[in-house]
Motif scaffolding. Sequence first.
Motif, PDB file in Angstrom:
ATOM      1  N   UNK A 134      20.999  22.431  18.495  1.00 53.46           N
ATOM      2  CA  UNK A 134      20.537  22.699  19.839  1.00 53.46           C
ATOM      3  C   UNK A 134      19.413  22.641  20.181  1.00 53.46           C
ATOM      4  N   UNK A 135      19.013  22.111  21.189  1.00 53.78           N
ATOM      5  CA  UNK A 135      17.855  22.244  21.458  1.00 53.78           C
ATOM      6  C   UNK A 135      17.466  24.187  21.833  1.00 53.78           C
ATOM      7  N   UNK A 136      18.611  24.412  22.532  1.00 53.44           N
ATOM      8  CA  UNK A 136      18.246  25.661  23.343  1.00 53.44           C
ATOM      9  C   UNK A 136      17.766  27.098  22.041  1.00 53.44           C
ATOM     10  N   UNK A 137      18.485  26.849  20.930  1.00 56.72           N
ATOM     11  CA  UNK A 137      18.124  27.198  19.865  1.00 56.72           C
ATOM     12  C   UNK A 137      18.693  28.546  19.896  1.00 56.72           C
ATOM     13  N   UNK A 138      20.142  28.430  19.770  1.00 58.79           N
ATOM     14  CA  UNK A 138      21.152  29.605  19.690  1.00 58.79           C
ATOM     15  C   UNK A 138      22.463  28.695  18.803  1.00 58.79           C
ATOM     16  N   UNK A 139      23.037  30.176  18.368  1.00 61.32           N
ATOM     17  CA  UNK A 139      24.569  29.914  17.805  1.00 61.32           C
ATOM     18  C   UNK A 139      25.232  29.905  19.012  1.00 61.32           C
ATOM     19  N   UNK A 140      26.912  29.800  18.250  1.00 61.58           N
ATOM     20  CA  UNK A 140      26.998  28.195  16.839  1.00 61.58           C
ATOM     21  C   UNK A 140      27.118  26.683  17.703  1.00 61.58           C
ATOM     22  N   UNK A 141      27.636  26.223  16.259  1.00 61.74           N
ATOM     23  CA  UNK A 141      26.982  25.054  16.985  1.00 61.74           C
ATOM     24  C   UNK A 141      27.970  24.157  15.337  1.00 61.74           C
ATOM     25  N   UNK A 142      28.861  22.358  16.070  1.00 65.77           N
ATOM     26  CA  UNK A 142      28.566  21.985  15.554  1.00 65.77           C
ATOM     27  C   UNK A 142      28.468  20.640  14.841  1.00 65.77           C
ATOM     28  N   UNK A 143      29.548  19.977  13.408  1.00 64.96           N
ATOM     29  CA  UNK A 143      29.391  18.057  13.695  1.00 64.96           C
ATOM     30  C   UNK A 143      30.561  18.422  12.920  1.00 64.96           C
ATOM     31  N   UNK A 144      31.112  16.993  13.880  1.00 60.73           N
ATOM     32  CA  UNK A 144      32.609  16.878  13.458  1.00 60.73           C
ATOM     33  C   UNK A 144      32.183  15.696  13.083  1.00 60.73           C
ATOM     34  N   UNK A 145      32.772  15.360  11.833  1.00 67.08           N
ATOM     35  CA  UNK A 145      32.533  13.956  11.429  1.00 67.08           C
ATOM     36  C   UNK A 145      33.522  13.182  11.541  1.00 67.08           C
ATOM     37  N   UNK A 146      34.138  13.571  12.102  1.00 73.88           N
ATOM     38  CA  UNK A 146      35.962  12.665  12.823  1.00 73.88           C
ATOM     39  C   UNK A 146      35.185  12.738  13.888  1.00 73.88           C
ATOM     40  N   UNK A 147      34.927  12.538  14.721  1.00 72.01           N
ATOM     41  CA  UNK A 147      34.575  13.499  16.391  1.00 72.01           C
ATOM     42  C   UNK A 147      35.323  11.543  16.989  1.00 72.01           C
ATOM     43  N   UNK A 148      35.165  11.798  18.638  1.00 69.37           N
ATOM     44  CA  UNK A 148      35.741  10.870  19.062  1.00 69.37           C
ATOM     45  C   UNK A 148      35.552   9.459  18.890  1.00 69.37           C
ATOM     46  N   UNK A 149      36.835   8.888  18.522  1.00 70.12           N
ATOM     47  CA  UNK A 149      36.787   7.778  17.612  1.00 70.12           C
ATOM     48  C   UNK A 149      35.737   7.702  16.612  1.00 70.12           C
ATOM     49  N   UNK A 150      36.652   8.256  15.716  1.00 74.42           N
ATOM     50  CA  UNK A 150      36.196   8.935  14.306  1.00 74.42           C
ATOM     51  C   UNK A 150      35.038   8.765  14.151  1.00 74.42           C
ATOM     52  N   UNK A 151      33.837   8.973  15.532  1.00 73.33           N
ATOM     53  CA  UNK A 151      32.280   9.012  15.158  1.00 73.33           C
ATOM     54  C   UNK A 151      31.915  10.461  15.165  1.00 73.33           C
ATOM     55  N   UNK A 152      31.120  10.718  13.991  1.00 70.67           N
ATOM     56  CA  UNK A 152      30.416  11.617  13.737  1.00 70.67           C
ATOM     57  C   UNK A 152      29.802  12.428  14.968  1.00 70.67           C
ATOM     58  N   UNK A 153      30.051  13.788  15.348  1.00 65.90           N
ATOM     59  CA  UNK A 153      29.575  14.587  17.079  1.00 65.90           C
ATOM     60  C   UNK A 153      29.053  15.444  16.463  1.00 65.90           C
ATOM     61  N   UNK A 154      27.784  15.955  17.329  1.00 67.34           N
ATOM     62  CA  UNK A 154      27.856  17.526  16.854  1.00 67.34           C
ATOM     63  C   UNK A 154      27.891  18.175  18.810  1.00 67.34           C
ATOM     64  N   UNK A 155      28.110  19.057  18.707  1.00 72.46           N
ATOM     65  CA  UNK A 155      28.399  19.993  19.847  1.00 72.46           C
ATOM     66  C   UNK A 155      27.709  21.774  19.597  1.00 72.46           C
ATOM     67  N   UNK A 156      27.364  21.658  20.862  1.00 76.12           N
ATOM     68  CA  UNK A 156      25.893  23.662  20.875  1.00 76.12           C
ATOM     69  C   UNK A 156      27.475  23.579  22.709  1.00 76.12           C
ATOM     70  N   UNK A 157      27.069  25.210  22.247  1.00 78.14           N
ATOM     71  CA  UNK A 157      27.708  25.850  23.638  1.00 78.14           C
ATOM     72  C   UNK A 157      29.124  26.398  22.979  1.00 78.14           C
ATOM     73  N   UNK A 158      29.509  27.566  22.984  1.00 76.71           N
ATOM     74  CA  UNK A 158      30.594  28.259  22.464  1.00 76.71           C
ATOM     75  C   UNK A 158      31.818  27.579  22.696  1.00 76.71           C
ATOM     76  N   UNK A 159      31.799  27.435  24.702  1.00 71.40           N
ATOM     77  CA  UNK A 159      32.692  27.489  25.332  1.00 71.40           C
ATOM     78  C   UNK A 159      33.421  25.587  25.289  1.00 71.40           C
TER      79      UNK A 159
END
Length: 234
Positions: free
Chosen positions: A66-91
């Motif tokens: 998260x280049x904005x330096x704020x929690x929370x953030x996640x990594x989903x190893x089973x993201x879209x298409x079965x590929x890992x995906x990182x995501x930030x911003x709680x909403x």
Amino acid sequence: MSDLSAFPIAGRWPAQHPERLQLYSFPTPNGVKVSIALEETGLPYEAHTVAIGKDETWTPEFLALNPNGKIPAIIDPDGPGGKPMALFESGAILVYLAEKTGQLIPADPAARYETIQWVFFQMGHIGPMFGQLGFFHKFAGKEIEDKRPLERYVNEASRLLGVMETRLEDRAWIMGDAYTIADISMMGWVRSLVDFYEAGDLVGYDRLSRVPEWLDRCLARPAVERGLAIPPRG
């Protein structure tokens, strides 16, 4: 076995269960949105404590997620298409988890957008305004002699609580009979405004009826009780 080696954050906070969704957070009003949603959905996850008091969100590993330096953030190893995906911003994470699991958001398209609308209301108004009120009432901002900033945020927080009070007329939850990510997005902030920031008297919280009753319903949920303490403060 899921491979998270492409994410620098996995080196600083190693995953014991890399096949599970990875949560990097701290139990703040924003952080608990995601832990509560995960507890509500039952999605397997692993929580990592990011000590914001030690500036761990400003480490290179966290900033890579998260280049904005704020929690929370996640990594989903089973993201879209079965590929890992990182995501930030709680909403954004709330919407993602709701759509991934088919829970906490209406299936009807119009009601879905209405729910997201209220999440954006929290993100754009409740969070920033309540947070600034807390700063000027309880933290370093209280030392500022000019009280106009505090007055501004008190007035705006009171107004926003009034918006919620009106919305909850004849409704158990923000979206009516269904508990959704809209409720999850707001509950931590309302709770902190009264308990942590100790600003209930300032905003006339006791003059409200529906918002306190709604918050009590939220806090009575077992998943909420669990999520409020995840991850541990360390």
